[in-house]
Motif scaffolding. Structure first.
Motif, PDB file in Angstrom:
ATOM      1  N   VAL A  35      26.276 -36.752  87.811  1.00 21.46           N
ATOM      2  CA  VAL A  35      25.084 -35.941  88.062  1.00 21.46           C
ATOM      3  C   VAL A  35      25.421 -34.977  89.191  1.00 21.46           C
ATOM      4  CG1 VAL A  35      22.669 -35.958  88.797  1.00 21.46           C
ATOM      5  CG2 VAL A  35      23.551 -37.812  87.349  1.00 21.46           C
ATOM      6  N   ILE A  36      25.296 -33.686  88.890  1.00 17.50           N
ATOM      7  CA  ILE A  36      25.656 -32.640  89.855  1.00 17.50           C
ATOM      8  C   ILE A  36      24.447 -31.743  90.078  1.00 17.50           C
ATOM      9  CG2 ILE A  36      27.189 -30.691  90.304  1.00 17.50           C
ATOM     10  CD1 ILE A  36      29.268 -32.114  88.516  1.00 17.50           C
ATOM     11  N   GLY A  37      24.084 -31.522  91.334  1.00 19.32           N
ATOM     12  CA  GLY A  37      22.899 -30.756  91.689  1.00 19.32           C
ATOM     13  C   GLY A  37      23.069 -29.254  91.538  1.00 19.32           C
ATOM     14  N   ASN A  38      22.104 -28.526  92.080  1.00 23.86           N
ATOM     15  CA  ASN A  38      22.075 -27.065  92.028  1.00 23.86           C
ATOM     16  C   ASN A  38      23.049 -26.456  93.032  1.00 23.86           C
ATOM     17  OD1 ASN A  38      19.891 -27.072  90.176  1.00 23.86           O
ATOM     18  ND2 ASN A  38      18.438 -27.273  91.861  1.00 23.86           N
ATOM     19  N   ASN A  39      23.593 -25.311  92.676  1.00 28.96           N
ATOM     20  CA  ASN A  39      24.406 -24.482  93.573  1.00 28.96           C
ATOM     21  C   ASN A  39      25.604 -25.205  94.175  1.00 28.96           C
ATOM     22  OD1 ASN A  39      22.668 -22.183  93.282  1.00 28.96           O
ATOM     23  ND2 ASN A  39      21.222 -23.275  94.576  1.00 28.96           N
ATOM     24  N   VAL A  52      29.020 -40.899  89.682  1.00 28.93           N
ATOM     25  CA  VAL A  52      29.115 -40.030  90.862  1.00 28.93           C
ATOM     26  C   VAL A  52      27.877 -39.149  90.880  1.00 28.93           C
ATOM     27  CG1 VAL A  52      30.386 -38.127  91.948  1.00 28.93           C
ATOM     28  CG2 VAL A  52      31.633 -40.018  90.884  1.00 28.93           C
ATOM     29  N   THR A  53      27.268 -39.015  92.051  1.00 32.48           N
ATOM     30  CA  THR A  53      26.114 -38.135  92.204  1.00 32.48           C
ATOM     31  C   THR A  53      26.391 -37.157  93.329  1.00 32.48           C
ATOM     32  OG1 THR A  53      24.601 -39.872  91.479  1.00 32.48           O
ATOM     33  CG2 THR A  53      23.639 -38.026  92.687  1.00 32.48           C
ATOM     34  N   LEU A  54      26.219 -35.869  93.033  1.00 35.52           N
ATOM     35  CA  LEU A  54      26.321 -34.810  94.040  1.00 35.52           C
ATOM     36  C   LEU A  54      24.951 -34.164  94.172  1.00 35.52           C
ATOM     37  CD1 LEU A  54      29.657 -33.039  93.009  1.00 35.52           C
ATOM     38  CD2 LEU A  54      29.335 -34.967  94.570  1.00 35.52           C
ATOM     39  N   GLY A  55      24.459 -34.029  95.400  1.00 33.81           N
ATOM     40  CA  GLY A  55      23.191 -33.355  95.638  1.00 33.81           C
ATOM     41  C   GLY A  55      23.326 -31.859  95.451  1.00 33.81           C
ATOM     42  N   ASN A  56      22.417 -31.105  96.002  1.00 36.17           N
ATOM     43  CA  ASN A  56      22.434 -29.646  95.926  1.00 36.17           C
ATOM     44  C   ASN A  56      23.357 -29.066  96.997  1.00 36.17           C
ATOM     45  OD1 ASN A  56      20.420 -29.643  93.883  1.00 36.17           O
ATOM     46  ND2 ASN A  56      18.846 -29.868  95.444  1.00 36.17           N
TER      47      ASN A  56
END
Length: 189
Positions: A35-39, A52-56
């Protein structure tokens, strides 16, 4: 292109969970569960596993492999060739549940740093180039070396805080901080 994201033609991106404005560059691989966030900006030759989780607004510089169990909150910066692990006692062909690692909001990890599995790096904390991080790092703390050791406090922009009248002071932000129960706390004006 997924959800207004840019995916370079040589990248292999299996996930459908990519935020708007994210860029994934040459020869990177992102597995289906990520899951990959905005920008976000995922640079050349990176690998991102399923859990794996990436925020914005996360920057993942070239040559980084993010293994199952890693979470980066918003505004995290990972310098080139940062190394993560997710198993404290690895053995070939012996599956274990990955050890979770958390990089909190605004933290910056210096190029070629190595992060031991299970570590939490606090909000706006910073590690220097080539650091070997073997223990948790508090919010706003500056750590570097092998093993990485506490070297001071930084503000949200990464500037080292000065000591003034038993308080910590950020010239850039024009803010005062104090230590309370081992944590850096911003003083209200």
């Amino acid at each position: 292109m997924k959800n207004n994201a840019y995916i370079h033609p040589t990248a292999e991106v299996q996930t459908q969970h990519i935020g708007s404005g994210t860029k994934i560059w040459q020869h990177s691989v992102v597995l289906a569960g990520a899951v990959i966030g905005n920008n976000c900006n995922i640079n050349f030759n990176c690998f991102i596993e399923n859990d794996v989780t990436l925020g914005n607004n996360v920057t993942v510089k070239s040559g980084i492999f993010l293994w199952d169990g890693i979470t980066c909150e918003d505004d995290v910066f990972l310098g080139p060739n940062v190394v993560f692990t997710n198993d404290i006692r690895p053995r070939s062909k012996a599956f274990k549940t990955p050890v979770r690692t958390l990089i909190k909001q605004g933290a910056s990890i210096g190029a070629n740093s190595t992060i031991l599995a299970g570590i939490t790096i606090g909000k706006y904390a910073m590690t220097g180039i080539g650091s070997v991080v073997t223990k948790d790092i508090p919010d706003y703390a500056l750590f570097y070396g092998n093993p990485a050791k506490f070297k001071g406090w930084v503000d949200k922009k990464g500037n080292k805080l000065l000591v003034k009248d038993n308080l910590f002071y950020s010239e850039e932000e024009n803010k005062n901080y104090m230590l309370k129960d081992g944590k850096l706390v911003e003083l209200q004006k």
